[in-house]
Design a protein around this motif. Structure first.
Motif, PDB file in Angstrom:
ATOM      1  N   ASN A 194       0.841  -1.189   0.000  1.00  0.00           N
ATOM      2  CA  ASN A 194       0.000   0.000   0.000  1.00  0.00           C
ATOM      3  C   ASN A 194       0.881   1.247   0.000  1.00  0.00           C
ATOM      4  OD1 ASN A 194       0.792   0.600   2.712  1.00  0.00           O
ATOM      5  ND2 ASN A 194      -0.892  -0.630   3.535  1.00  0.00           N
ATOM      6  N   ALA A 195       0.272   2.414  -0.146  1.00  0.00           N
ATOM      7  CA  ALA A 195       1.039   3.646  -0.321  1.00  0.00           C
ATOM      8  C   ALA A 195       1.925   3.954   0.885  1.00  0.00           C
ATOM      9  CB  ALA A 195       0.092   4.817  -0.598  1.00  0.00           C
ATOM     10  N   PHE A 196       1.424   3.701   2.088  1.00  0.00           N
ATOM     11  CA  PHE A 196       2.195   3.994   3.299  1.00  0.00           C
ATOM     12  C   PHE A 196       3.461   3.152   3.343  1.00  0.00           C
ATOM     13  CE2 PHE A 196       3.381   3.053   7.683  1.00  0.00           C
ATOM     14  CZ  PHE A 196       3.471   4.326   8.232  1.00  0.00           C
ATOM     15  N   HIS A 197       3.312   1.855   3.143  1.00  0.00           N
ATOM     16  CA  HIS A 197       4.468   0.966   3.217  1.00  0.00           C
ATOM     17  C   HIS A 197       5.417   1.181   2.041  1.00  0.00           C
ATOM     18  CE1 HIS A 197       1.784  -0.993   6.108  1.00  0.00           C
ATOM     19  NE2 HIS A 197       2.865  -1.559   6.618  1.00  0.00           N
ATOM     20  N   LEU A 198       4.874   1.450   0.868  1.00  0.00           N
ATOM     21  CA  LEU A 198       5.733   1.711  -0.287  1.00  0.00           C
ATOM     22  C   LEU A 198       6.564   2.962  -0.054  1.00  0.00           C
ATOM     23  CD1 LEU A 198       6.328   0.640  -3.203  1.00  0.00           C
ATOM     24  CD2 LEU A 198       4.762   2.428  -4.009  1.00  0.00           C
ATOM     25  N   ARG A 199       5.978   3.966   0.586  1.00  0.00           N
ATOM     26  CA  ARG A 199       6.705   5.214   0.844  1.00  0.00           C
ATOM     27  C   ARG A 199       7.888   4.977   1.780  1.00  0.00           C
ATOM     28  NH1 ARG A 199       6.199  10.850   1.675  1.00  0.00           N
ATOM     29  NH2 ARG A 199       8.307  11.427   2.367  1.00  0.00           N
ATOM     30  N   VAL A 200       7.706   4.169   2.812  1.00  0.00           N
ATOM     31  CA  VAL A 200       8.817   3.860   3.714  1.00  0.00           C
ATOM     32  C   VAL A 200       9.924   3.131   2.951  1.00  0.00           C
ATOM     33  CG1 VAL A 200       9.524   2.524   5.737  1.00  0.00           C
ATOM     34  CG2 VAL A 200       7.390   3.815   5.785  1.00  0.00           C
ATOM     35  N   CYS A 201       9.532   2.193   2.100  1.00  0.00           N
ATOM     36  CA  CYS A 201      10.523   1.459   1.298  1.00  0.00           C
ATOM     37  C   CYS A 201      11.261   2.411   0.360  1.00  0.00           C
ATOM     38  CB  CYS A 201       9.847   0.359   0.490  1.00  0.00           C
ATOM     39  SG  CYS A 201       9.116  -0.976   1.475  1.00  0.00           S
ATOM     40  N   ALA A 202      10.541   3.332  -0.247  1.00  0.00           N
ATOM     41  CA  ALA A 202      11.164   4.285  -1.167  1.00  0.00           C
ATOM     42  C   ALA A 202      12.107   5.219  -0.423  1.00  0.00           C
ATOM     43  CB  ALA A 202      10.087   5.085  -1.902  1.00  0.00           C
ATOM     44  N   ASP A 203      11.701   5.680   0.750  1.00  0.00           N
ATOM     45  CA  ASP A 203      12.574   6.555   1.531  1.00  0.00           C
ATOM     46  C   ASP A 203      13.858   5.828   1.914  1.00  0.00           C
ATOM     47  OD1 ASP A 203      10.663   8.495   1.308  1.00  0.00           O
ATOM     48  OD2 ASP A 203      10.081   8.508   3.430  1.00  0.00           O
ATOM     49  N   PHE A 204      13.725   4.582   2.345  1.00  0.00           N
ATOM     50  CA  PHE A 204      14.932   3.824   2.671  1.00  0.00           C
ATOM     51  C   PHE A 204      15.832   3.685   1.456  1.00  0.00           C
ATOM     52  CE2 PHE A 204      17.117  -0.260   2.306  1.00  0.00           C
ATOM     53  CZ  PHE A 204      18.064  -0.096   3.312  1.00  0.00           C
ATOM     54  N   MET A 205      15.260   3.365   0.305  1.00  0.00           N
ATOM     55  CA  MET A 205      16.078   3.138  -0.877  1.00  0.00           C
ATOM     56  C   MET A 205      16.783   4.416  -1.325  1.00  0.00           C
ATOM     57  SD  MET A 205      17.330   0.993  -2.913  1.00  0.00           S
ATOM     58  CE  MET A 205      16.381  -0.416  -2.357  1.00  0.00           C
ATOM     59  N   ASN A 206      16.083   5.533  -1.306  1.00  0.00           N
ATOM     60  CA  ASN A 206      16.737   6.793  -1.649  1.00  0.00           C
ATOM     61  C   ASN A 206      17.851   7.121  -0.662  1.00  0.00           C
ATOM     62  OD1 ASN A 206      15.501   7.817  -4.069  1.00  0.00           O
ATOM     63  ND2 ASN A 206      13.622   8.176  -2.904  1.00  0.00           N
ATOM     64  N   TRP A 207      17.585   6.894   0.611  1.00  0.00           N
ATOM     65  CA  TRP A 207      18.613   7.089   1.637  1.00  0.00           C
ATOM     66  C   TRP A 207      19.796   6.163   1.393  1.00  0.00           C
ATOM     67  CZ3 TRP A 207      20.442   3.410   5.085  1.00  0.00           C
ATOM     68  CH2 TRP A 207      21.243   3.867   6.133  1.00  0.00           C
ATOM     69  N   ALA A 208      19.518   4.890   1.071  1.00  0.00           N
ATOM     70  CA  ALA A 208      20.580   3.898   0.914  1.00  0.00           C
ATOM     71  C   ALA A 208      21.478   4.219  -0.276  1.00  0.00           C
ATOM     72  CB  ALA A 208      19.972   2.499   0.755  1.00  0.00           C
ATOM     73  N   PHE A 209      20.895   4.631  -1.392  1.00  0.00           N
ATOM     74  CA  PHE A 209      21.711   4.979  -2.550  1.00  0.00           C
ATOM     75  C   PHE A 209      22.602   6.183  -2.250  1.00  0.00           C
ATOM     76  CE2 PHE A 209      18.897   2.472  -5.438  1.00  0.00           C
ATOM     77  CZ  PHE A 209      19.905   1.811  -6.123  1.00  0.00           C
ATOM     78  N   ASN A 210      22.038   7.165  -1.557  1.00  0.00           N
ATOM     79  CA  ASN A 210      22.852   8.329  -1.218  1.00  0.00           C
ATOM     80  C   ASN A 210      23.890   7.987  -0.162  1.00  0.00           C
ATOM     81  OD1 ASN A 210      21.973  11.186  -2.417  1.00  0.00           O
ATOM     82  ND2 ASN A 210      20.204   9.816  -2.374  1.00  0.00           N
ATOM     83  N   MET A 211      23.554   7.107   0.747  1.00  0.00           N
ATOM     84  CA  MET A 211      24.541   6.653   1.727  1.00  0.00           C
ATOM     85  C   MET A 211      25.700   5.962   1.015  1.00  0.00           C
ATOM     86  SD  MET A 211      25.648   6.368   4.789  1.00  0.00           S
ATOM     87  CE  MET A 211      24.236   7.028   5.681  1.00  0.00           C
ATOM     88  N   ASP A 212      25.383   5.133   0.029  1.00  0.00           N
ATOM     89  CA  ASP A 212      26.409   4.451  -0.738  1.00  0.00           C
ATOM     90  C   ASP A 212      27.339   5.452  -1.420  1.00  0.00           C
ATOM     91  OD1 ASP A 212      27.428   1.862  -1.820  1.00  0.00           O
ATOM     92  OD2 ASP A 212      26.834   2.720  -3.726  1.00  0.00           O
ATOM     93  N   ASP A 213      26.761   6.506  -1.964  1.00  0.00           N
ATOM     94  CA  ASP A 213      27.580   7.545  -2.600  1.00  0.00           C
ATOM     95  C   ASP A 213      28.417   8.304  -1.575  1.00  0.00           C
ATOM     96  OD1 ASP A 213      26.603   6.881  -5.088  1.00  0.00           O
ATOM     97  OD2 ASP A 213      25.075   8.448  -5.111  1.00  0.00           O
ATOM     98  N   TRP A 214      27.822   8.608  -0.432  1.00  0.00           N
ATOM     99  CA  TRP A 214      28.574   9.318   0.610  1.00  0.00           C
ATOM    100  C   TRP A 214      29.761   8.482   1.083  1.00  0.00           C
ATOM    101  CZ3 TRP A 214      23.413  10.537   3.518  1.00  0.00           C
ATOM    102  CH2 TRP A 214      22.825  11.671   2.957  1.00  0.00           C
ATOM    103  N   LEU A 215      29.528   7.191   1.296  1.00  0.00           N
ATOM    104  CA  LEU A 215      30.589   6.340   1.828  1.00  0.00           C
ATOM    105  C   LEU A 215      31.738   6.161   0.852  1.00  0.00           C
ATOM    106  CD1 LEU A 215      28.560   3.573   3.740  1.00  0.00           C
ATOM    107  CD2 LEU A 215      29.671   5.609   4.661  1.00  0.00           C
ATOM    108  N   ASP A 216      31.486   6.375  -0.443  1.00  0.00           N
ATOM    109  CA  ASP A 216      32.581   6.314  -1.418  1.00  0.00           C
ATOM    110  C   ASP A 216      33.667   7.338  -1.104  1.00  0.00           C
ATOM    111  OD1 ASP A 216      31.566   4.226  -2.891  1.00  0.00           O
ATOM    112  OD2 ASP A 216      30.576   5.498  -4.376  1.00  0.00           O
ATOM    113  N   ASP A 217      33.282   8.413  -0.424  1.00  0.00           N
ATOM    114  CA  ASP A 217      34.230   9.483  -0.105  1.00  0.00           C
ATOM    115  C   ASP A 217      34.772   9.385   1.316  1.00  0.00           C
ATOM    116  OD1 ASP A 217      33.751  10.597  -2.649  1.00  0.00           O
ATOM    117  OD2 ASP A 217      32.024  11.726  -1.900  1.00  0.00           O
ATOM    118  N   PHE A 218      34.359   8.351   2.060  1.00  0.00           N
ATOM    119  CA  PHE A 218      34.728   8.247   3.469  1.00  0.00           C
ATOM    120  C   PHE A 218      35.853   7.231   3.662  1.00  0.00           C
ATOM    121  CE2 PHE A 218      30.785   9.793   6.011  1.00  0.00           C
ATOM    122  CZ  PHE A 218      30.708  10.922   5.210  1.00  0.00           C
TER     123      PHE A 218
END
Length: 347
Positions: free
Chosen positions: A80-104
């Motif tokens: 449903n929309a609520f659960h999909l939104r949490v999954c999407a937020d995690f995925m956007n966070w995770a991809f950006n975390m992956d990019d951030w960690l490339d510089d760490f």
């Protein structure tokens, strides 16, 4: 005959001009389904990330080409929309975390872990001024509203494993160390972040499988097979961009070239065959799934479908995002030819 020779022919002592992707779609016949809530949830999650991460150009443009919401919509088509939104937020966070960690470096990676994992353990009371930790509190406080205890613990443990493996990757990067194939495969299953995404299968379906089910060798084998297909194919898709910026040590192509002395195309073909064999491994284990009773079996079927969704969704999304092939994804998907990008100058 496929034009492999055309795109890999080189002069002596020179690098190839490109390579040909394996025909991964011919080996993967799973249906692709998209969540009805994809568009509004994807746009809302993108805005959440932009607001929470305080990105600036050129990272904003790079992020907007990611289309992580579309990946999530195919991975969790029945949420449903609520659960999909949490999954999407995690995925956007995770991809950006992956990019951030490339510089760490290693210490920076451990520091990021220390501001995120406590936010999972106590998202309400844990106080953190770093953006990454605040974003964890945001999506995980919503996650915990409906997640079961087993699913919650699996998500936290797997995300912690991601940070631990990322620190090892940072150490290897600093030392210029390329791991052997066996070590790489084990580490890649954690740096991929897939294990956290598998916990989201339970969350999105609002199920909470017993530990004795999730620890069963057949279930674990199917998880590993899914993780391997997703990450090994990703190594092929991401190699060109990683090579252009001089960061390919944590890539299966580089591991094979270093350990087995393969040339670029041979390493790509090797991984393509491994992916084909691994999809068969997934199906072989599906055929021997035990029974835990009618209700648990129903939930297990949902979970296995979720793993299957991840395999096919990742394949299609890899050509929709601009992360790997820029705006040429559809062309590359059709002709399978990847032209190598020029290497960026170090200074």
């Amino acid at each position: 005959m496929a034009p492999i020779a055309t795109c890999t022919t080189t002069l002596p002592n020179s690098e190839p001009s490109g390579f040909m992707l394996p025909d991964l779609f011919s080996d993967c016949h799973y249906p692709l389904r998209l969540n009805f809530h994809s568009y509004p949830v994807s746009r809302a999650s993108e805005q959440w990330l932009l607001n929470g991460a305080s990105l600036a150009e050129p990272r904003i443009t790079k992020f907007m080409g990611l289309h992580a919401g579309e990946l999530i919509a195919a991975c969790y088509p029945d949420a449903n929309a609520f659960h999909l939104r949490v999954c999407a937020d995690f995925m956007n966070w995770a991809f950006n975390m992956d990019d951030w960690l490339d510089d760490f470096d290693v210490d920076g990676t451990w520091g990021m872990r220390d501001c995120c994992i406590p936010a999972f353990r106590d998202p309400i009371n844990f106080q953190m001024d770093k953006l990454a930790g605040k974003m964890c509190k945001s999506y995980f406080s919503r996650f915990m509203q409906t997640s079961g205890p087993g699913c919650t613990e699996r998500f936290i443990r797997s995300t912690d494993s991601f940070f631990i493996a990322a620190a090892k990757e940072a150490d290897d990067r600093a030392k210029g160390h390329i791991p052997d194939l066996e070590s790489y495969i084990a580490m890649r299953r954690d740096t991929s972040g897939c294990k956290s995404c598998f916990a989201l299968i339970e969350y999105a379906a609002q199920i909470d499988l017993p530990d004795e089910v999730m620890s069963h060798p057949v279930i674990m084998a199917m998880e590993n097979a899914t993780n391997d297909v997703v990450t090994w194919s990703n190594d092929i898709f991401s190699y060109n961009v990683e090579r252009s910026r001089g960061d390919v040590m944590h890539n299966m192509i580089a591991v094979l070239m270093d350990e087995q002395g393969l040339d670029l195309q041979s390493a790509v073909d090797y991984i393509g065959q491994l992916c084909k064999d691994t999809i068969q491994r997934f199906e072989d284990n599906r055929a021997i799934l035990p029974s835990w009773g009618e209700e648990i079996d129903r939930q297990v079927a949902i979970y296995i479908d979720g793993l299957q969704n991840w395999i096919i969704a990742n394949l299609h999304w890899s050509f929709e995002t601009t992360r790997y092939f820029g705006k040429d994804g559809h062309v590359v998907k059709r002709n399978r030819i990847v032209k190598l990008l020029p290497k960026r100058p170090l200074y």
